[in-house]
Design a protein around this motif. Structure first.
Motif, short mmCIF file in Angstrom:
data_model
loop_
_atom_site.label_atom_id
_atom_site.label_comp_id
_atom_site.label_asym_id
_atom_site.label_seq_id
_atom_site.Cartn_x
_atom_site.Cartn_y
_atom_site.Cartn_z
N CYS A 92 0.39 6.92 -2.64
CA CYS A 92 1.05 8.29 -2.90
C CYS A 92 0.70 8.29 -4.29
O CYS A 92 1.15 9.90 -4.31
CB CYS A 92 2.63 8.00 -2.86
SG CYS A 92 4.09 7.98 -1.63
N PHE A 93 0.35 8.01 -4.79
CA PHE A 93 -0.14 7.88 -6.36
C PHE A 93 -1.54 7.98 -6.87
O PHE A 93 -1.53 8.44 -7.15
CB PHE A 93 0.70 7.11 -7.41
CG PHE A 93 1.90 8.02 -7.49
CD1 PHE A 93 2.38 9.55 -8.14
CD2 PHE A 93 2.98 6.95 -6.31
CE1 PHE A 93 3.75 9.58 -7.62
CE2 PHE A 93 4.21 7.39 -6.98
CZ PHE A 93 5.13 8.87 -7.72
N HIS A 94 -2.29 7.37 -5.41
CA HIS A 94 -3.96 7.21 -5.50
C HIS A 94 -4.45 7.55 -4.36
O HIS A 94 -3.57 6.39 -3.58
CB HIS A 94 -4.03 5.74 -6.50
CG HIS A 94 -5.36 5.25 -6.76
ND1 HIS A 94 -6.12 5.75 -7.90
CD2 HIS A 94 -6.34 4.46 -5.68
CE1 HIS A 94 -7.27 4.81 -8.15
NE2 HIS A 94 -7.69 4.59 -6.41
N GLY A 95 -5.77 8.25 -3.73
CA GLY A 95 -5.93 8.18 -2.99
C GLY A 95 -5.91 9.63 -2.36
O GLY A 95 -5.76 10.77 -3.50
N PRO A 96 -6.01 10.26 -1.60
CA PRO A 96 -6.86 11.66 -0.82
C PRO A 96 -5.70 12.95 -1.44
O PRO A 96 -5.68 14.00 -0.60
CB PRO A 96 -7.91 10.97 0.19
CG PRO A 96 -7.36 9.77 1.38
CD PRO A 96 -6.70 9.11 -0.14
N HIS A 97 -4.39 11.63 -0.98
CA HIS A 97 -3.69 12.80 -0.38
C HIS A 97 -2.44 12.07 -1.94
O HIS A 97 -1.33 12.07 -1.70
CB HIS A 97 -2.60 12.14 0.99
CG HIS A 97 -3.31 12.52 2.39
ND1 HIS A 97 -3.96 13.31 2.95
CD2 HIS A 97 -4.60 11.47 2.62
CE1 HIS A 97 -4.61 14.05 3.31
NE2 HIS A 97 -4.60 12.43 3.41
N ALA A 98 -2.47 12.08 -2.65
CA ALA A 98 -2.05 11.25 -3.99
C ALA A 98 -1.25 12.90 -4.79
O ALA A 98 -2.40 14.20 -4.72
CB ALA A 98 -2.77 10.72 -5.58
N VAL A 99 -0.14 12.83 -5.30
CA VAL A 99 0.20 13.14 -6.37
C VAL A 99 0.57 13.12 -7.79
O VAL A 99 0.32 12.13 -8.16
CB VAL A 99 1.80 13.35 -5.95
CG1 VAL A 99 2.91 11.95 -6.06
CG2 VAL A 99 2.56 14.53 -6.29
N SER A 133 2.85 9.79 3.27
CA SER A 133 2.19 8.81 2.85
C SER A 133 3.19 8.17 2.22
O SER A 133 3.55 6.65 2.68
CB SER A 133 1.51 8.66 1.32
OG SER A 133 0.45 9.31 0.89
N VAL A 134 4.84 8.68 2.18
CA VAL A 134 5.29 7.62 2.25
C VAL A 134 6.20 7.50 3.84
O VAL A 134 6.71 6.51 3.10
CB VAL A 134 7.15 8.83 2.03
CG1 VAL A 134 8.33 8.27 1.66
CG2 VAL A 134 6.50 8.86 0.31
N VAL A 135 5.77 7.57 4.73
CA VAL A 135 6.69 7.09 5.77
C VAL A 135 5.37 5.85 6.16
O VAL A 135 6.17 4.62 7.13
CB VAL A 135 5.92 7.69 6.81
CG1 VAL A 135 4.49 7.80 6.95
CG2 VAL A 135 6.23 7.44 8.56
N TYR A 152 0.98 -1.29 0.15
CA TYR A 152 0.08 0.08 -0.03
C TYR A 152 0.62 1.24 0.20
O TYR A 152 0.05 2.36 -0.33
CB TYR A 152 -1.31 -0.20 1.38
CG TYR A 152 -0.21 -0.50 2.20
CD1 TYR A 152 0.46 0.94 3.35
CD2 TYR A 152 -0.63 -1.60 3.38
CE1 TYR A 152 1.05 -0.18 4.42
CE2 TYR A 152 -0.48 -1.99 4.16
CZ TYR A 152 1.02 -1.43 4.99
OH TYR A 152 1.44 -2.09 5.85
N ALA A 153 1.57 1.10 0.27
CA ALA A 153 3.11 2.36 0.40
C ALA A 153 3.44 3.22 -1.13
O ALA A 153 2.30 4.45 -0.73
CB ALA A 153 4.98 2.26 1.36
#
Length: 654
Positions: free
Chosen positions: A63-70, A251-253, A58-59
């Motif tokens: 980062c690229f898909h979800g509420p906090h994606a870039v 998300s990276v964490v 999931y990490a």
């Protein structure tokens, strides 16, 4: 440096020995040290690295898909990969594997063990610094309970989400299937993990080899992704995204969740096997898989909704879901066992009331089962799955516990390095500052997710910390009350000798007391009402030490007080469970013979009133009284035969 400090500062042993273990049989061939290390390294794969080993599920996706994606771009992909790689290098490899694991408490690790290590150093210092470090450690331990609830939920849920990648028709079965797996996992806890634990290591070897193979296959297609090892890409990522880069850092964490387990589980395996597993198997496999997912996104950005399963060939998708589910169950098992151990430590250190602890293995140290904790965790995990319904939803609640605990560990570790190891400030400050840069950055980024689920972790931690601190302060206040009500033993004994001698009846009376000094309240009440005493009277006090294990030869002190009275003071480590029958067996080595079948054990049962002089707030007194009423009974906790116990009640104003 005192003798205790010198002992605590010794180099960490390979494996924390069981002090009461029988001596090895000289007739059996000794297992070579190298083979033993390899065996422990294999076992560590399943227990220590289960959590961090399933993070690739999931990490990258978060980062690229979800509420906090870039936004998906080559700059962002390379930047995220660089952040993941250097997080693993600095936080896990450098901080935990190379430095923090050196701070062992007689071979044991974990935040309570670390606190016990520095406690002798801060007890004589200012009250504020002492209280701050103690409160920080308690809060860090409380946060781990929140982490222990979230880990099984998000890990199993993320594995089951592979069914949705295979076909949309199976999406309705993801949540029910996750609940079924979790219920089964918690239901089997009462049988212990000794048997199933034997397959943990081999399964995780297959898991890590699969991670590496899937990642390597994708990297071969886009080898330029390896350039992300250059930290310049991480700097470029923040230059491109500015403040929003901090949001993505939350998300990276997720790639380092489980890093605390390396230190917490050190006592079971030792630093050398854990380091061997990390450098030889875990770190290479994780890096290959993360970079493989990045390579896949460079070619197939449409797979950002689940890049992990995007690496898997279609024909192997269902077997991979099964393997991932098994791996997440193992990761969850490790976290559940960790919560059990943490609770046992809290009980022994005086931060938690007595609870039922069941030893599930006579051979394996640390194999325990806590029915009450197990049931609470099961309902909490099921509630999380039903409430959030996806791993992306749970990701908001995940991370705060880990990052806050890591920051607290760095702060307490500074006390160890500076005060215990006597490192000069110029040498200590740069190392701790580097660790805190990562810890504070990760913690700050996760605080941005409080509204998205982080509130759950903080709420759980706040409630547990309140209960722990209330129990500690309540026990201290109760101890003061007992001390005020008590009588110096010399005065009690002189009153017996000076007047008419009391009637002495055959047998042994054992009066248990929290305080190792003075006359137990139960003895005073017994003599006041019954006017008789046993021929042999034992005043038994059981306390805990700031070390994990107290050897049997050092566990007991017996002092003759004259006229058939003996004071027994027993000390147990914070990883041990007291046993009165065992103590009475040990007393024989001191010349004190006690037959369990003829001994009577006198215990106090207090009814707490909240109208006393204690400075605790009224609601905290009420909470302490509630916890005291619902604590596991002392008879069973201390292993005393129920038919030999007499309970004497007393009302105490707190």
């Amino acid at each position: 440096m005192s003798a205790s400090q010198q002992a605590a500062a010794r180099p960490p042993c390979a494996v924390a020995p069981e002090p009461d273990a029988p001596a090895p049989d000289a007739s059996k061939p000794e297992v070579p040290a190298q083979a033993r290390t390899l065996g422990l390294a294999l076992a560590a794969l399943g227990v220590v690295y289960g959590d961090i080993g399933t993070s690739p599920l999931y990490a990258v996706k978060e980062c690229f898909h979800g509420p906090h994606a870039v936004t998906l771009s080559s700059v962002n992909i390379m930047g995220v990969l660089s952040l993941i790689a250097w997080s693993l290098f600095v936080v896990v490899s450098l901080k935990y594997v190379m430095f923090v694991m050196r701070a062992d408490n007689k071979g044991e690790g974990g935040i309570f063990a670390l606190l016990a290590l520095v406690k002798p150093l801060i007890t004589g210092t200012g009250k504020k610094s002492h209280a701050l470090l103690t409160a920080s450690a308690i809060f860090g331990a409380a946060l781990l309970y929140g982490d222990g609830i979230i880990t099984p939920a998000i890990s199993v849920l993320s594995a089951m989400e592979g069914l949705g990648v295979a076909t949309n028709a199976l999406e309705p079965f993801i949540v029910p299937g996750t609940c079924a797996v979790l219920i089964s996992l918690f239901m089997v806890q009462k049988h212990g993990t000794a048997r199933i634990g034997k397959i943990f290591g081999p399964v995780m070897i297959v898991w890590f080899l699969t991670l590496a193979a899937l990642g390597l296959a994708a990297i071969i297609q886009r080898p330029e992704v390896l350039a992300a090892l250059n930290p310049v890409h991480a700097v470029r990522f923040f230059a491109e995204n500015r403040l929003y880069g901090m949001v993505v850092l939350g998300s990276v964490v997720l790639c380092i969740t489980g890093g605390e387990a390396l230190y917490a589980d050190m006592g079971h395996f030792g630093h050398r096997p854990i380091r061997l597993s990390w450098y030889v198997m875990v770190l290479p496999a994780l890096l290959l898989n993360y970079f493989g997912q990045g390579a896949l996104l460079l070619s197939r950005p449409d797979l950002a909704f689940n890049p992990f399963y995007g690496l898997v060939p279609g024909a192997l998708l269902y077997p991979m879901v099964a393997l991932a589910t098994l791996a997440t169950v193992i990761a969850s098992q490790a976290m559940i066992s960790g919560v059990y151990s943490l609770t046992q430590q809290a009980v022994q250190l005086g931060y938690c009331p007595r609870i039922r602890i069941v030893n599930t293995s006579a051979e394996t140290k640390g194999q325990i089962y806590l029915p009450g904790v197990n049931k609470a965790m099961m309902f909490a995990c099921l509630g999380l799955v039903l409430a959030f319904k996806s791993s992306s939803g749970l990701a908001g609640a995940y991370g705060i516990a880990v990052t806050a605990t890591m920051a607290i560990t760095s702060i307490i570790f500074f006390s160890v390095v500076h005060s215990l190891w006597r490192w000069p400030l110029w040498k200590t400050a740069p190392v701790i500052a580097l660790f805190l840069v990562f810890d504070v950055a990760f913690l700050g980024s996760n605080l941005l997710k409080i509204a998205d689920g982080g509130w759950f972790t903080l709420t759980v931690a706040a409630l547990i910390m309140t209960a722990m601190v209330t129990w500690r302060d309540g026990k201290a206040a109760l101890g003061k009350q007992f001390k005020a009500m008590g009588l110096p033993f010399d005065l009690f004994l002189n009153s017996l000798v000076a007047g008419k001698p009391p009637v002495r009846i055959p047998g042994t009376g054992v009066f248990m007391s929290v305080s190792p000094t003075g006359t137990p309240i139960t003895l005073l009440h017994h003599y006041k009402h019954n006017k008789v005493l046993h021929e042999q009277v034992l005043l038994l006090s059981i306390g805990s030490s700031d070390i994990p294990y107290v050897p049997a030869k050092d566990r007991l002190t017996v002092t003759s007080l004259g006229h058939g009275f003996f004071r027994i003071i027993a000390r147990y480590g914070f990883m041990q469970t007291p046993s009165v029958p065992e103590l009475l067996r040990l007393a024989k080595t001191h010349g004190l013979v006690v037959e369990m079948n003829s001994a009577s054990f006198y215990l106090g049962r207090e009814s707490l009133l909240t109208s006393g002089p204690s400075r605790m707030l009224r609601w905290r007194k009420s909470l302490f009284a509630f916890m005291s009423r619902n604590a596991w009974n002392a008879t069973t906790f201390f292993g005393i035969p129920p038919g030999r116990v007499v309970e004497l009640g007393a009302q105490v104003e707190l």
